[in-house]
Structures are given as C-alpha cells and as structure tokens.
Write a protein that holds these residues in place. Structure first.
Motif, PDB file in Angstrom:
ATOM      1  N   GLN A  70     -78.057  41.954 -83.613  1.00 26.04           N
ATOM      2  CA  GLN A  70     -79.366  42.118 -84.242  1.00 26.04           C
ATOM      3  C   GLN A  70     -79.911  40.804 -84.796  1.00 26.04           C
ATOM      4  O   GLN A  70     -81.129  40.633 -84.911  1.00 26.04           O
ATOM      5  N   VAL A  71     -79.022  39.854 -85.140  1.00 23.57           N
ATOM      6  CA  VAL A  71     -79.472  38.578 -85.681  1.00 23.57           C
ATOM      7  C   VAL A  71     -80.232  37.778 -84.632  1.00 23.57           C
ATOM      8  O   VAL A  71     -81.200  37.074 -84.944  1.00 23.57           O
ATOM      9  N   LEU A  72     -79.808  37.888 -83.379  1.00 24.16           N
ATOM     10  CA  LEU A  72     -80.421  37.116 -82.297  1.00 24.16           C
ATOM     11  C   LEU A  72     -81.488  37.901 -81.542  1.00 24.16           C
ATOM     12  O   LEU A  72     -82.046  37.382 -80.572  1.00 24.16           O
ATOM     13  N   ALA A  73     -81.757  39.113 -81.931  1.00 24.91           N
ATOM     14  CA  ALA A  73     -82.702  39.944 -81.185  1.00 24.91           C
ATOM     15  C   ALA A  73     -84.097  39.324 -81.174  1.00 24.91           C
ATOM     16  O   ALA A  73     -84.709  39.178 -80.101  1.00 24.91           O
ATOM     17  N   ALA A  74     -84.622  38.969 -82.333  1.00 28.33           N
ATOM     18  CA  ALA A  74     -85.982  38.423 -82.407  1.00 28.33           C
ATOM     19  C   ALA A  74     -86.100  37.077 -81.699  1.00 28.33           C
ATOM     20  O   ALA A  74     -87.046  36.871 -80.916  1.00 28.33           O
ATOM     21  N   PRO A  75     -85.188  36.101 -81.936  1.00 29.21           N
ATOM     22  CA  PRO A  75     -85.306  34.829 -81.202  1.00 29.21           C
ATOM     23  C   PRO A  75     -85.219  34.994 -79.690  1.00 29.21           C
ATOM     24  O   PRO A  75     -85.971  34.353 -78.947  1.00 29.21           O
TER      25      PRO A  75
ATOM     26  N   GLU B 154     -88.504  36.496 -78.290  1.00 24.54           N
ATOM     27  CA  GLU B 154     -89.584  35.517 -78.219  1.00 24.54           C
ATOM     28  C   GLU B 154     -89.325  34.497 -77.120  1.00 24.54           C
ATOM     29  O   GLU B 154     -90.257  34.070 -76.431  1.00 24.54           O
ATOM     30  N   MET B 155     -88.069  34.094 -76.951  1.00 27.32           N
ATOM     31  CA  MET B 155     -87.743  33.112 -75.913  1.00 27.32           C
ATOM     32  C   MET B 155     -88.013  33.685 -74.520  1.00 27.32           C
ATOM     33  O   MET B 155     -88.615  33.032 -73.666  1.00 27.32           O
ATOM     34  N   PHE B 156     -87.579  34.931 -74.287  1.00 30.54           N
ATOM     35  CA  PHE B 156     -87.820  35.562 -72.993  1.00 30.54           C
ATOM     36  C   PHE B 156     -89.314  35.841 -72.786  1.00 30.54           C
ATOM     37  O   PHE B 156     -89.800  35.806 -71.655  1.00 30.54           O
TER      38      PHE B 156
ATOM     39  N   THR C 242     -92.889  37.214 -67.043  1.00 29.55           N
ATOM     40  CA  THR C 242     -91.923  36.571 -67.924  1.00 29.55           C
ATOM     41  C   THR C 242     -90.552  37.211 -67.699  1.00 29.55           C
ATOM     42  O   THR C 242     -90.387  38.082 -66.857  1.00 29.55           O
ATOM     43  N   LEU C 243     -89.585  36.790 -68.498  1.00 32.23           N
ATOM     44  CA  LEU C 243     -88.247  37.377 -68.411  1.00 32.23           C
ATOM     45  C   LEU C 243     -88.188  38.779 -69.002  1.00 32.23           C
ATOM     46  O   LEU C 243     -87.238  39.519 -68.734  1.00 32.23           O
ATOM     47  N   LEU C 244     -89.169  39.123 -69.828  1.00 31.33           N
ATOM     48  CA  LEU C 244     -89.177  40.459 -70.398  1.00 31.33           C
ATOM     49  C   LEU C 244     -89.407  41.507 -69.317  1.00 31.33           C
ATOM     50  O   LEU C 244     -90.079  41.248 -68.320  1.00 31.33           O
ATOM     51  N   ASP C 245     -88.852  42.678 -69.538  1.00 30.75           N
ATOM     52  CA  ASP C 245     -88.978  43.801 -68.623  1.00 30.75           C
ATOM     53  C   ASP C 245     -88.347  43.511 -67.259  1.00 30.75           C
ATOM     54  O   ASP C 245     -88.819  43.977 -66.227  1.00 30.75           O
TER      55      ASP C 245
ATOM     56  N   VAL D  62     -81.479  41.135 -69.384  1.00 29.63           N
ATOM     57  CA  VAL D  62     -80.345  41.921 -69.878  1.00 29.63           C
ATOM     58  C   VAL D  62     -79.029  41.353 -69.362  1.00 29.63           C
ATOM     59  O   VAL D  62     -78.056  41.206 -70.112  1.00 29.63           O
ATOM     60  N   ILE D  63     -78.975  40.998 -68.074  1.00 31.74           N
ATOM     61  CA  ILE D  63     -77.744  40.450 -67.497  1.00 31.74           C
ATOM     62  C   ILE D  63     -77.369  39.143 -68.173  1.00 31.74           C
ATOM     63  O   ILE D  63     -76.196  38.908 -68.496  1.00 31.74           O
ATOM     64  N   ALA D  64     -78.359  38.265 -68.401  1.00 28.78           N
ATOM     65  CA  ALA D  64     -78.071  36.969 -69.031  1.00 28.78           C
ATOM     66  C   ALA D  64     -77.490  37.146 -70.425  1.00 28.78           C
ATOM     67  O   ALA D  64     -76.512  36.480 -70.803  1.00 28.78           O
ATOM     68  N   VAL D  65     -78.072  38.048 -71.209  1.00 28.63           N
ATOM     69  CA  VAL D  65     -77.590  38.264 -72.576  1.00 28.63           C
ATOM     70  C   VAL D  65     -76.213  38.920 -72.572  1.00 28.63           C
ATOM     71  O   VAL D  65     -75.326  38.553 -73.364  1.00 28.63           O
ATOM     72  N   GLU D  66     -76.006  39.889 -71.696  1.00 21.98           N
ATOM     73  CA  GLU D  66     -74.700  40.555 -71.625  1.00 21.98           C
ATOM     74  C   GLU D  66     -73.610  39.555 -71.272  1.00 21.98           C
ATOM     75  O   GLU D  66     -72.533  39.549 -71.877  1.00 21.98           O
TER      76      GLU D  66
END
Length: 295
Positions: free
Chosen positions: A128-133, A136-138, A152-155, A160-164
């Motif tokens: 949850q700490v990194l959710a907002a940054p 915005e980055m994606f 963009t990277l969103l949707d 999701v794969i990169a973060v996982e």
C-alpha cells in the motif's frame, strides 16, 4: 572376538504423542468445516436455503450453481486473464531470481551482500505504501495504442506483471541464494577449469541441481500470484481484463443475494491452485526439507 554395538533409541522414540495428534486433528477440523460448509452451500438450490436456512440439512443437492456461476459469471474469461498474468510472472520471477542468486552465491565481489540485502529489504515494504507512486508512474508512462487501449501502462497486464515480478524477486532470490550456497563450490570450479562459461555454469550445472527449490518456489508463487487481489484491482480498470480474484466480485454484485452461486464461484476458483499443489506436492515438500538434515 567380535563386539556388536547397538544404537540407543532416540529420546522419545516410540512414545505416543497424543497431545500433538489431538492438536493437529482439532486444527484440521477447524480449517475443514468452513470449506466443507461452503461446498455444501454451493451444492444446494437457493430456494431451499431461503426456506430452511444455510445451517439446515434439508433439500436436494445438485451442480446447478456451478453451471450458472461458470456461464453467467463469465469465469472462463477471468481464468484466461489470470493465466495471462500468473504464468509470465512466475516464469520471469524464477528466471531473474535464479540469475541474481547465482551471482551473489557463486561469485565474491564488493557489493555481494549489499545487493542481496537490498533485494530482500524490498519485501519489507507494504504494497500500500507504493500504490500511489506506482499508479502515477504507470499513468505517465506512454505506450502505443496498438498494445494499450489507454495509451499508458495503466489498464494493461504489463503493469501487473512488472509489479508482481518486482515484489516477488526479493523472496525468491533470498531462498535460492541460500540453497545455491549449500552446493559444493568445486562443481563450478571444475567446470571453469574445463572452460565452461558463466552461462554454462549457471544453466548446465547449477540450475539442474536447484530443481527441488525451484519447484517449491514455483508452487508458492503460483498460489500467491493467483490469489493476488490488490495489484490487479489497482491497475486494471476494464472488466473484461480482470483476473479471477477480482472478477468474482462481479458475480457478487450481479447476484448479491444468491450466496449459493457465490459459494460455487469461490469453490471453482480454488480448483486450479489445488491441482497445482497436488501435482507438485512431492517437489514442494522436498524443497521445504532441503538442508533439514546432514548426512
């Protein structure tokens, strides 16, 4: 004259452990009761539970709720989305983590321990700490519309794969590096003398020996990533791209009062992880017990 030495029995060997067995039985029953009751509710028609209640034993049982949950809930699409996220994430995580573990365990260099600590420390941060940054980055990372409908990277599954992969690499690197350190150093030294390159040492010598550890980690990663709810819900907004864990909420929203169908949908989602665990159970147990005893 010959002397026969008889090994003394281990302390406590053969002694019945009634307390341990009782504790394990109680815990197993506590875990099984909700699961079995969910399965029973999924097998009962909604009209029967509305009439007699969920804690009753009246009425027939059938598979209608499972059929309706699969067809009306669109679960086939959600399963496909889950595979699209889980399979690449697990493979990339194990590949990159094994490379990193090989580097920090088989070679000695100045920032060896520092780099391993940095990888492991990343797991200490709450998501949850990194959710907002990250959001915005994606959001401000452009992609061609040919591969991203949002531009963009969103949707996209890529986010999701990169973060996982990023969040799981630390744990996998830590486990694999400890296992690789336990392997005899003479294996890679002999290969190096024979002219083997670093890639050949990694792919032909070390990786075949780490199969039990990779199987154990692969089982854990499949279960964790399959059940992940937070990151797909944050980054994927299109309903037809949601994985099964977030897609099941659509079933709940569409049939809010039909808890029998919801129970059937939840039961269906458990089946793939159960199959994976049963298929890799032998390797999973072997991976967990590695290094538990010394020969």
């Amino acid at each position: 004259m010959t002397a026969t030495a008889t090994a003394a029995p281990a302390r406590g060997a053969g002694r019945p452990h009634y307390g341990t067995h009782l504790f394990l039985i109680v815990m197993a029953v506590m875990w099984l009761i909700p699961l079995l009751w969910t399965l029973y509710a999924a097998l009962r028609p909604k009209a029967v539970t509305d009439k007699y209640g969920y804690w009753s034993l009246h009425g027939p049982i059938n598979l209608d709720n499972f059929t309706n949950a699969w067809t009306q809930g669109g679960m086939a699409t959600y399963f496909g989305n889950t595979l699209t996220i889980t399979v690449p994430s697990v493979l990339l995580t194990l590949l990159l983590a094994s490379m990193m573990a090989f580097a920090v365990s088989r070679f000695t260099w100045k920032f060896n321990l520092t780099l391993l600590v940095l990888f492991t420390a990343g797991n200490m941060l709450p998501p949850q700490v990194l959710a907002a940054p990250l959001f915005e980055m994606f959001k401000h990372t452009p992609l061609p519309y040919s591969i991203s409908s949002s531009g963009t990277l969103l949707d996209t599954y890529y986010a999701v794969i990169a973060v996982e992969v990023a969040f799981q690499m630390g744990f996998c690197t830590f486990v694999l590096s400890n296992y690789m350190k336990a392997l005899p150093g003479g294996l890679t030294e002999a290969a190096q003398v024979d002219g083997a390159s670093v890639w050949q040492q990694y792919s032909r010598i070390i990786m075949p020996l780490t199969r039990p550890a990779l199987a154990a980690l692969g089982t854990l990663e499949v279960v964790w990533l399959y059940n992940d709810y937070f990151w797909p819900l944050l980054f994927i907004h299109s309903g037809d791209r949601l994985p099964i864990t977030t897609g099941i909420t659509n079933l709940q929203g569409q049939f809010l009062l039909d808890y029998n169908m919801i129970a059937a949908g939840a039961t269906i989602t458990v089946i793939p992880t159960l199959v994976v665990y049963l298929a890799l159970q032998r390797h999973f147990v072997a991976g967990l017990t590695l290094g538990a005893s010394k020969g």
